[in-house]
Design an enzyme around this catalytic site. Structure first.
Site, PDB file in Angstrom:
ATOM      1  N   ARG A 168     -11.006   7.147 -13.529  1.00  0.00           N
ATOM      2  CA  ARG A 168     -11.744   8.353 -13.914  1.00  0.00           C
ATOM      3  C   ARG A 168     -12.432   8.996 -12.708  1.00  0.00           C
ATOM      4  O   ARG A 168     -12.265  10.193 -12.460  1.00  0.00           O
ATOM      5  CB  ARG A 168     -12.778   8.031 -14.996  1.00  0.00           C
ATOM      6  CG  ARG A 168     -12.168   7.472 -16.276  1.00  0.00           C
ATOM      7  CD  ARG A 168     -13.177   7.377 -17.397  1.00  0.00           C
ATOM      8  NE  ARG A 168     -12.700   6.528 -18.483  1.00  0.00           N
ATOM      9  CZ  ARG A 168     -12.850   6.808 -19.778  1.00  0.00           C
ATOM     10  NH1 ARG A 168     -13.468   7.908 -20.153  1.00  0.00           N
ATOM     11  NH2 ARG A 168     -12.403   5.983 -20.704  1.00  0.00           N
TER      12      ARG A 168
ATOM     13  N   ASP B 236      -0.938  -1.493 -20.626  1.00  0.00           N
ATOM     14  CA  ASP B 236      -0.202  -0.242 -20.532  1.00  0.00           C
ATOM     15  C   ASP B 236       0.078   0.272 -19.125  1.00  0.00           C
ATOM     16  O   ASP B 236       1.227   0.399 -18.696  1.00  0.00           O
ATOM     17  CB  ASP B 236      -0.917   0.840 -21.354  1.00  0.00           C
ATOM     18  CG  ASP B 236      -2.433   0.879 -21.101  1.00  0.00           C
ATOM     19  OD1 ASP B 236      -2.915   0.132 -20.247  1.00  0.00           O
ATOM     20  OD2 ASP B 236      -3.119   1.663 -21.779  1.00  0.00           O
TER      21      ASP B 236
ATOM     22  N   GLU C  48      -2.311  10.412 -25.335  1.00  0.00           N
ATOM     23  CA  GLU C  48      -1.015   9.815 -25.010  1.00  0.00           C
ATOM     24  C   GLU C  48       0.173  10.502 -25.677  1.00  0.00           C
ATOM     25  O   GLU C  48       1.258  10.594 -25.086  1.00  0.00           O
ATOM     26  CB  GLU C  48      -1.028   8.322 -25.367  1.00  0.00           C
ATOM     27  CG  GLU C  48      -1.902   7.477 -24.472  1.00  0.00           C
ATOM     28  CD  GLU C  48      -3.369   7.557 -24.821  1.00  0.00           C
ATOM     29  OE1 GLU C  48      -4.222   7.187 -23.979  1.00  0.00           O
ATOM     30  OE2 GLU C  48      -3.687   8.000 -25.956  1.00  0.00           O
TER      31      GLU C  48
ATOM     32  N   GLU D 250     -11.866   1.431 -14.986  1.00  0.00           N
ATOM     33  CA  GLU D 250     -12.314   2.739 -15.465  1.00  0.00           C
ATOM     34  C   GLU D 250     -12.934   3.565 -14.338  1.00  0.00           C
ATOM     35  O   GLU D 250     -12.745   4.787 -14.274  1.00  0.00           O
ATOM     36  CB  GLU D 250     -13.315   2.573 -16.611  1.00  0.00           C
ATOM     37  CG  GLU D 250     -12.759   1.913 -17.860  1.00  0.00           C
ATOM     38  CD  GLU D 250     -11.797   2.798 -18.634  1.00  0.00           C
ATOM     39  OE1 GLU D 250     -11.583   3.966 -18.234  1.00  0.00           O
ATOM     40  OE2 GLU D 250     -11.255   2.316 -19.642  1.00  0.00           O
TER      41      GLU D 250
END
Length: 583
Positions: free
Chosen positions: A192, A323, A484, A188
């Protein structure tokens, strides 16, 4: 987060202040390229280097327990780029001058962003997120103003020049050692923070942004200081300083395996090969293990990275926890100019397995030709092929349409473009199926025997559960402002030029606004199945990806197609566009 300067000093710094001497990259400022990309306003303040305040701990000086000699480091591939095929549709000239409808829609998205941005900066900055009902801030990712950093490039894309300039003092004062946490999430933090900074630098050329990205890159690089150079899921500061870090024995496969875009772009911008070397070692792991798993071609959702053993788990997915591992395969090929054939090879093999075992066509009462991405589980017994396709969809899995489209375009795989459209239409259909006009977080369906159509069977659908026709269950009915679905809708519009995707995007945007708007911002909601959108229960949560991803994609789909062209940029998994150097 606690700054060493007051908020008033940060917002009103002395314009003649000299740059702080020294940084993890040295005291000289990186040269600033001109802002990249048609349609971007180049009017950014030129003296922002004076905002830089060095972090209180210099991770570039950290002694490593398992150092790698520079002579042994891998370098980004050199030589002429491979002639990757164009990604973006060749729009007619009229598309570059938006009509009144497109302009009004884009302005509506921009207004929604500004409404949230103003609330965040007034009520939450310097915290990570705004709680949109309570109108207070909270820290979820280290306390380094995650929403601000995540949305810097959105400000640039939306030509919010004044708002961007106002944030430069905050960026320059970020102190990566100033956090109440004892550890941070490597994945993360990379997508980000590091991704947000690199993209903002690519679009603005502001030296202070790259200086802060280098500081953070040096911190994250230390996460690779393990016996086998595989990073842990959590970067524990004390373990890192003691040199006792270990890779995880059951970590999400996406975590270490989708840091490649950010680390590669940092090497490209700085010339420091250590960042690229770190993720190149992970690529080699993926190459040598792809055909050794219980479902060859795919890697399981959880992997023993300490032993570099992907054979223990029997669960596979393109969705949560795995993913972006797959998403980054074609994207790395694009960022490297096609010079490394390993990424295309791995993509082709993985998608062949996914088409056979992960994708499914739902049984529907109509004739819609749509697909969804589900999960797969390898059984212990030897019956049939021993692999079950689990027809459970995720909102997060809606990125798969865009991924198939990008791979199909870059590598000239026509069938993947067709699959991409069927997957994207599936998510559009799911949005339209619920009374709020929004698809849920997790849901189940009844699959057809193959990816071809099958007849509707009323007896197999449980009408007593009161789900829309075609849905077997809605296991998680929330909508948490996820991007998404609009991500794939945007990408397919840019790849095909079909106006139907713009129309679907507008329906999605208005539905989301109706269901999630609070008095001052937007909030995740409890249940998309309720009949009255205005009565949705707000969860008092607005993750940074709402302004970094969701609203960015909505804005771009109604913008001229040369604004962040898919032939000039590649998006990381947090929707941060990185300049493709060869373009």
């Amino acid at each position: 987060m606690r700054y060493r300067l007051s908020l008033s000093e940060l917002l009103n710094p002395p314009r003649s202040a000299p740059a702080s001497s020294g940084s993890s990259a040295g005291s000289s400022k990186p040269s600033a390229p001109s802002p990249a990309g048609p349609g971007l306003d180049a009017g950014i303040s030129a003296d922002s280097g004076g905002y830089f305040v060095k972090s209180s701990y210099d991770w570039s000086k950290q002694q490593l327990r398992h150092p790698i000699a520079e002579s042994d480091m891998s370098r980004p591939p050199q030589g002429p780029p491979k002639n990757l095929q164009r990604v973006q549709y060749q729009f007619q000239r009229a598309a570059f001058v938006p009509d009144a409808t497109a302009k009004s829609r884009r302005d509506a998205v921009r207004d929604a962003f500004l409404r949230c941005w103003k609330s965040y900066t007034e009520h939450a900055l310097p915290h990570d997120e705004l709680m949109p009902v309570s109108l207070i801030g909270k820290d979820t990712f280290g306390g380094w103003a995650a929403t601000m950093v995540d949305a810097l490039d959105t400000l640039l894309i939306m030509n919010l020049k004044d708002e961007f300039n106002a944030m430069l003092p905050f960026v320059g004062a970020l102190d990566w050692a100033d956090t109440p946490l004892t550890s941070i999430n490597v994945f993360e933090t990379t997508i980000r923070y590091l991704g947000g900074l690199l993209s903002a630098y690519d679009l603005s050329g502001e030296p202070v942004i790259l200086q802060k990205a280098i500081e953070l890159g040096d911190l994250l690089y230390v996460a690779f200081d393990t016996p086998n150079h595989m990073p842990p899921f959590w970067f524990d500061f004390k373990d890192a300083k003691r040199g006792t870090q270990q890779a995880g024995t059951s970590d999400p496969s996406a975590s270490p395996c989708s840091l490649s875009l950010e680390f590669t772009r940092l090497s490209q911008l700085t010339g420091d090969v250590k960042y690229f070397d770190a993720i190149e070692r992970i690529k080699h792991f993926l190459e040598r293990t792809q055909d050794t798993t219980q479902l060859p071609g795919l890697w399981p959702v959880f992997i023993d990275f300490a032993r570099e053993d992907p054979t223990k788990s029997s669960d596979f997915s393109l969705g949560a926890q795995a993913d972006s591992l797959y998403e980054y395969l074609p994207k790395m090929s694009a960022l490297l100019g096609g010079r490394d054939p390993a990424y295309e090879k791995m993509y082709r093999s993985a998608m062949a397995a996914a088409e056979k075992h992960i994708l499914f066509r739902p049984m529907l009462p109509g004739s819609d030709d749509i697909l969804f991405s589900g999960n797969a589980r390898v059984r212990d017994n030897e019956a049939a092929d021993g692999i079950d396709t689990i027809p459970e969809g995720q909102h997060l899995g809606c990125f798969v349409g865009g991924m198939f489209g990008l791979g199909g375009k870059l590598f000239g795989i026509k069938s993947h473009i067709e699959t991409a459209e069927r997957l994207t239409r599936g998510c559009m259909w799911a949005y339209a199926s619920f009374p709020t006009g929004i698809m849920p977080e997790i849901f189940g369906m009844i699959p057809c025997p193959s990816l071809d159509s099958c007849s509707w069977d009323e007896d197999r659908w449980d009408s007593e559960k009161n789900h829309p026709r075609g849905f077997k269950h809605v296991r998680d009915p929330r909508y948490i402002l996820r991007p998404e679905a609009i991500e794939s809708v945007f990408l397919l519009y840019r790849m095909t030029g079909k106006v139907e995707y713009q129309e679907a995007a507008w329906r999605m945007f208005t539905a989301i606004q109706d269901a999630t708007a609070t008095e001052r911002a937007n909030s995740a909601i409890m249940d998309v199945t309720v009949s009255n959108s205005s009565a949705t229960k707000k969860l008092d949560s607005m993750e940074s990806f709402w302004m970094a991803e969701t609203l960015k994609y909505f804005y771009l789909i109604f913008s001229p197609p040369d604004l962040i062209s898919l032939d000039e940029f590649v998006f990381n998994t947090e929707a941060h566009p990185f300049k493709r150097p060869d373009r």
